[in-house]
Design an enzyme around this catalytic site. Structure first.
Site, PDB file in Angstrom:
ATOM      1  N   ARG A  78       0.832  -1.202   0.000  1.00  0.00           N
ATOM      2  CA  ARG A  78       0.000   0.000   0.000  1.00  0.00           C
ATOM      3  C   ARG A  78       0.866   1.251   0.000  1.00  0.00           C
ATOM      4  NH1 ARG A  78      -2.366   2.702   4.392  1.00  0.00           N
ATOM      5  NH2 ARG A  78      -2.165   0.891   5.758  1.00  0.00           N
ATOM      6  N   TYR A 131     -15.070  15.891 -17.053  1.00  0.00           N
ATOM      7  CA  TYR A 131     -15.541  14.507 -16.982  1.00  0.00           C
ATOM      8  C   TYR A 131     -16.650  14.384 -15.930  1.00  0.00           C
ATOM      9  CZ  TYR A 131     -15.597   9.540 -15.873  1.00  0.00           C
ATOM     10  OH  TYR A 131     -16.004   8.256 -15.615  1.00  0.00           O
ATOM     11  N   ASP A 215      -5.949  17.695 -16.091  1.00  0.00           N
ATOM     12  CA  ASP A 215      -6.327  16.347 -16.516  1.00  0.00           C
ATOM     13  C   ASP A 215      -5.988  16.240 -17.996  1.00  0.00           C
ATOM     14  OD1 ASP A 215      -7.554  14.006 -17.348  1.00  0.00           O
ATOM     15  OD2 ASP A 215      -9.304  14.262 -16.066  1.00  0.00           O
ATOM     16  N   LYS A 240      -7.009   4.801 -20.003  1.00  0.00           N
ATOM     17  CA  LYS A 240      -7.205   5.232 -21.379  1.00  0.00           C
ATOM     18  C   LYS A 240      -5.941   4.984 -22.222  1.00  0.00           C
ATOM     19  CE  LYS A 240     -11.226   6.667 -19.832  1.00  0.00           C
ATOM     20  NZ  LYS A 240     -11.133   6.588 -18.373  1.00  0.00           N
TER      21      LYS A 240
END
Length: 425
Positions: A78, A131, A215, A240
């Site tokens: 983690r 988005y 972004d 993406k």
């Protein structure tokens, strides 16, 4: 990892990112000579001594700062993992960044970043449209936490941005300026350098200067490098173009070591870290990023040329069609290295016609997401942006007849044939 595998040059010759993707940050001799970085699929790591364990925890928790050239010891996946770290180093190369933190999704990269940099009473200024998931986060969940938001229309240029900043200043400290450029799904551009210049002027009015985060998912690292134009942070949905095969979900944030350290600390605390197997797939994908994005970019230009002549198509949102008379043309030429391969087009006949086109597609897949090797099409108003109220969708140009398409690496003539038959009455 050894220093031999952290070199970015051969003598005076600087290596290109696409070359560095083949081995940067990885020493095969530390993994039995394996030419490819293994997936270090482990939850925890064995310490050589209790003293090492104490020291490693001090580093990952931020109680001790690493000296120049020193590397953090491995503690728990983690916090850190070799596969994750190598992937982070390689993404940072594409972005021209000092450091990078990868996360479990694009939305976790955005949410972790905003949570790391904002406090109750702060204001986030953001470009619209953005988005749908980001819109819901900013205007829903963060609002519940006392973090305010002010949006501005990216298509209205720098004056709308300045007005948003003025309004935000009256509400509280501006923590983050979040830009999505090109925006999703209408491909409007925001001038990053101009936003930086204005933000610097208001920085003296605050205790902490606003952080500009971009972004960059729609153009990916090949066609735009936000940090080179004044952004502090570059964000991706790695799902993406970077992942590129529609087989993983991930996100990243690149920037200065100081900012990424703050973001990584929150990521480690709330558990938005990427798993090692996904990071291993990212390493695979980074090797072919350039050729995939070049192929889809070339294919998109041909598909756009076809759609631009079709009588049913009433509008195309594609940067490559900008004219010199358009104010956004100068931004495109200054800021972008290509038009990308995801764009939207509107068909006459509203939702009924758009749905009919989508249902008739045979080669292009009816699915959300973008940037994969296969072409994908979807209906923003009914799907990715359905959570945005209709009155706001109307304002930002997400009409009922709008279709967003992401061009993959199929033969463009085959895609054109598919679209041609789908557009027929």
């Amino acid at each position: 990892m050894t220093t031999n595998y952290n070199k970015k040059a051969i003598g005076e010759h600087q290596l290109k990112p696409e070359s560095l993707m083949m081995g940067y940050g990885y020493d095969p001799q530390l993994s039995e000579g394996s030419i490819k970085c293994p997936n270090f699929q482990t939850s925890t790591f064995v310490f050589k001594s209790a003293r090492d364990g104490k020291d490693f925890f001090d580093v990952v928790s931020g109680r001790r700062v690493l000296a120049e050239g020193e590397q953090a010891g491995l503690v728990y996946s983690r916090f850190n993992n070799p596969t994750l770290e190598i992937a982070e180093n390689r993404i940072a190369i594409w972005d021209g960044a000092e450091d990078c933190a990868i996360t479990g999704s694009g939305m976790s990269a955005i949410s972790t970043t905003l949570l790391a940099l904002s406090r109750p009473g702060d204001v986030i200024v953001y470009s619209e449209p953005i988005y749908g998931g980001t819109d819901t986060l900013i205007n829903g969940m963060l609002k519940q936490m006392g973090i305010h938001a002010v949006g501005f229309m990216s298509s209205e240029g720098i004056d709308a941005y300045k007005a948003a900043l003025d309004k935000a200043k009256s509400m509280g400290n501006i923590s983050v300026i979040l830009l999505e450029t090109p925006d999703n799904p209408t491909n409007n551009l925001v001038d990053i350098a101009a936003c930086r210049e204005v933000a610097d002027k208001i920085a003296s009015d605050q205790d902490v200067a606003p952080v500009i985060a971009v972004d960059n998912t729609m153009l990916g690292p090949l066609w735009q490098t936000p940090l080179a134009h004044g952004a502090d942070l570059c964000l991706y949905s790695l799902t993406k173009y970077v992942g590129g095969h529609s087989d993983l979900v991930g996100g990243s944030c690149s920037g200065s070591k100081a900012l990424i350290t703050r973001i990584r600390r929150v990521r480690n605390s709330i558990g938005t870290t990427m798993d090692s197997n996904t990071a291993w797939l990212i390493l695979r994908s980074l090797e072919t990023l350039k050729i995939r994005m070049q192929a889809s970019n070339e294919g998109a230009a041909k598909v756009v040329a076809f759609l631009n002549e079709h009588p049913v198509v009433t509008r195309i949102d594609y940067p490559g069609l900008l004219k010199e008379s358009d104010p956004q043309y100068a931004i495109y030429k200054k800021q972008c290295k290509g038009a990308g391969s995801t764009f939207s087009f509107e068909v006459a006949g509203g939702e009924a016609k758009a749905f009919a086109v989508l249902d008739k597609l045979k080669l292009v897949k009816l699915a959300v997401s973008l940037g994969g090797t296969e072409s994908l099409a979807q209906h923003p108003a009914a799907m990715t942006h359905s959570g945005v109220p209709k009155e706001r969708r109307d304002i930002i140009g997400i009409t009922e007849g709008l279709i967003r398409i992401s061009i993959g690496i199929e033969d463009p003539e085959d895609l054109i044939a598919d679209l041609k038959q789908a557009l027929e009455d």
